[in-house]
Write an enzyme that holds these catalytic residues in place. Structure first.
Site, PDB file in Angstrom:
ATOM      1  N   GLU A 153      -1.624  -8.273   0.166  1.00  0.00           N
ATOM      2  CA  GLU A 153      -2.769  -7.916  -0.680  1.00  0.00           C
ATOM      3  C   GLU A 153      -2.526  -8.045  -2.180  1.00  0.00           C
ATOM      4  O   GLU A 153      -2.501  -7.042  -2.904  1.00  0.00           O
ATOM      5  CB  GLU A 153      -3.206  -6.482  -0.371  1.00  0.00           C
ATOM      6  CG  GLU A 153      -3.691  -6.301   1.044  1.00  0.00           C
ATOM      7  CD  GLU A 153      -4.393  -4.959   1.269  1.00  0.00           C
ATOM      8  OE1 GLU A 153      -4.274  -4.069   0.405  1.00  0.00           O
ATOM      9  OE2 GLU A 153      -5.071  -4.827   2.293  1.00  0.00           O
ATOM     10  N   GLU A 160      -4.461  -6.176   9.219  1.00  0.00           N
ATOM     11  CA  GLU A 160      -4.649  -4.724   9.077  1.00  0.00           C
ATOM     12  C   GLU A 160      -6.109  -4.379   9.327  1.00  0.00           C
ATOM     13  O   GLU A 160      -7.009  -5.066   8.831  1.00  0.00           O
ATOM     14  CB  GLU A 160      -4.299  -4.222   7.670  1.00  0.00           C
ATOM     15  CG  GLU A 160      -2.832  -4.150   7.372  1.00  0.00           C
ATOM     16  CD  GLU A 160      -2.539  -3.562   5.987  1.00  0.00           C
ATOM     17  OE1 GLU A 160      -3.389  -2.812   5.438  1.00  0.00           O
ATOM     18  OE2 GLU A 160      -1.461  -3.865   5.444  1.00  0.00           O
TER      19      GLU A 160
HETATM   20  C1  GAL Z   1      -3.788  -1.619   2.667  1.00  0.00           C
HETATM   21  C2  GAL Z   1      -2.297  -1.639   2.470  1.00  0.00           C
HETATM   22  C3  GAL Z   1      -1.536  -0.708   3.341  1.00  0.00           C
HETATM   23  C4  GAL Z   1      -2.248   0.596   3.647  1.00  0.00           C
HETATM   24  C5  GAL Z   1      -3.715   0.382   3.972  1.00  0.00           C
HETATM   25  C6  GAL Z   1      -4.553   1.640   4.126  1.00  0.00           C
HETATM   26  O1  GAL Z   1      -4.411  -1.923   1.483  1.00  0.00           O
HETATM   27  O2  GAL Z   1      -1.783  -2.925   2.694  1.00  0.00           O
HETATM   28  O3  GAL Z   1      -0.271  -0.527   2.777  1.00  0.00           O
HETATM   29  O4  GAL Z   1      -2.020   1.540   2.705  1.00  0.00           O
HETATM   30  O5  GAL Z   1      -4.324  -0.400   2.995  1.00  0.00           O
HETATM   31  O6  GAL Z   1      -5.024   2.092   2.912  1.00  0.00           O
END
Ligand code: GAL
Length: 447
Positions: free
Chosen positions: A169, A357
């Site tokens: 990200e 994710e």
């Molecule tokens: C993403 C990040 C993760 C985690 C997730 C939930 O932006 O890559 O490390 O924190 O969000 O907020």
């Protein structure tokens, strides 16, 4: 048996969970590890909610075997984790810390022993502090620092790790870390943001090229945050504002990588990026990734805002919209993942898409030793239904990773938001598999 199970997604679909070193490992100064910008940021007063830090976090550093055993117990075949730069190179560059290499060797070997495929992120936000003192991502020398670190990872782990993600990200760690100052290293303003953007893009590509050179058989990706964006109303001002927000949130990093350049036409201040160009940069911003990792949690509603500099657009907070929200105050809106898949499928340059994710934080309670997190289970299931819909309509999407395995350190929000399929008592490090974890295990069971 629930008819909604993994077989609907095809035999080659990759299922997993994602984590990040700083959020789970702890062991902040173990075995020669150097200090990262997140170690420094969490030590400062007022930066993280309730003064939480990650010195111990989930103690994955010491308990990795037990957590990998849990992955196996939950039938999760792919495990995404990141490498901590300061365990490998405590001073950012220079001497390699053999104890750090040995630690990741143990983690990788144990995954393989348990039949779990390691997916490695090289950079998930924990820059060596010593490099930040030399300008961090605003200093063009970082291309060399980062490529060197990537080379060391490839040389030591590339014989067993097949799946790589160069960065996690970029828009979040550049925006939150160098523009808004709400994440490490806490710098602010366009003056820091612009050079950081350009050097991140060049480093991402340089790192990917290094991996390709050293590991010709590796499958190389990088991950990008994305939110489905809609205008607050169909007034032309709000539509235009949503378009600008989309350029910033969803297009800023992916388009240069795909050879489309920065979205300067939509956000004129990005013209300032050109000041940081050196000859050859245009070609060095492009890389043909084997897959693009998309990370989606929600949608955003955007309206015109006179007072917001550079973009004249602001988010209409979910709290004010009377919609269901998570502990992060993000709207629960599963169709977002469907729209995001449609949107990124429209880029012919993208070969493969993996959702690296997706997940949700909700307050969890323990009752009779169990955590019945129905909302999280529904969130994951509803998102998977939307993903399947997109896939059945012909979208490329080849995998799905839940964020995340265990509750962990959620950056500036500390330990309050719990995202895990597994509950963690941070006092005792005891784990309880939540109902969502059992649901996922059942979903992933071979039928
Ligand atoms: C993403 C990040 C993760 C985690 C997730 C939930 O932006 O890559 O490390 O924190 O969000 O907020």
């Amino acid at each position: 048996m629930d008819k909604f199970n993994k077989s609907l997604f095809g035999a080659d679909f990759k299922w997993g969970v994602s984590t990040a070193a700083f959020q789970i490992e702890g062991g902040h100064d173990a075995d020669g590890k150097g200090e990262s910008i997140w170690d420094a940021f969490t030590a400062k007063k007022g930066k993280v909610l309730n003064g939480h830090h990650a010195k111990t976090a989930c103690d994955f550093y010491n308990n990795y075997e037990a957590d990998i055993d849990l992955l196996k117990q939950l039938n999760i075949p792919n495990f995404r984790f990141s490498i901590s730069w300061t365990r490998i190179l405590p001073a950012g560059t220079g001497d390699v810390n053999q104890a750090g290499i040995a630690y990741y060797n143990r983690v990788i070997d144990y995954c393989i022993k348990q039949g779990i495929e390691p997916w490695v992120t090289i950079y998930h936000w924990d820059l060596p502090k010593i490099l930040e003192e030399r300008g961090g991502w605003t200093n063009r020398d970082i291309i060399e620092w980062f490529t060197n670190y990537t080379r060391i990872c490839a040389e030591h782990f590339g014989d067993r790790v097949k799946y790589w993600m160069v960065m996690n990200e970029p828009s979040v760690f550049s925006g939150a870390g160098y523009f808004f100052g709400i994440h490490a290293p806490g710098r602010t303003g366009i003056r820091n943001f612009l050079p950081a953007i350009h050097h991140i893009v060049l480093s991402m590509v340089a790192g990917a090229k290094k991996l390709r050179e050293l590991l010709p058989g590796a499958i190389i990706g990088s991950t990008f945050s994305c939110s489905h964006i809609e205008p607050y109303s169909d007034s032309s001002r709000n539509i235009a504002a949503a378009h600008r927000a989309d350029a910033l949130v969803n297009r800023l990093f992916i388009e240069p990588i795909l050879g489309l350049g920065y979205p300067i036409g939509d956000i004129p201040v990005l013209k300032g990026l050109e000041k940081f160009y050196k000859p050859g940069d245009e070609q060095n911003m492009v890389f043909d990734f084997d897959f693009i990792g998309l990370q989606n949690y929600t949608r955003e509603i955007v309206k015109y805002s006179f007072f917001t500099p550079y973009v004249n657009a602001s988010l209409v907070k979910a709290e004010k919209r009377g919609v269901e929200i998570t502990a992060m105050k993000w709207e629960v809106y599963p169709p977002a993942i469907y729209y995001i898949l449609k949107k990124f499928n429209a880029y012919p340059q993208i070969k493969k898409i993996i959702i690296t994710e997706n997940g949700a934080a909700f307050p969890d309670t323990i009752m009779d030793g169990a955590v019945n997190d129905q909302k999280r289970t529904e969130y994951i299931r509803d998102n998977l239904e939307q993903l399947l819909k997109a896939k059945q309509e012909g979208c490329r999407v080849d995998g799905y990773f839940v964020w995340t395995l265990t509750d962990n350190f959620e950056w500036a929000e500390g330990y309050h938001p719990r995202f895990g399929l597994i509950y963690v008592d941070f006092e005792t490090q005891k784990r309880i598999i939540k109902a969502s974890g059992h649901w996922y295990a059942n979903f992933l069971k071979d039928v």
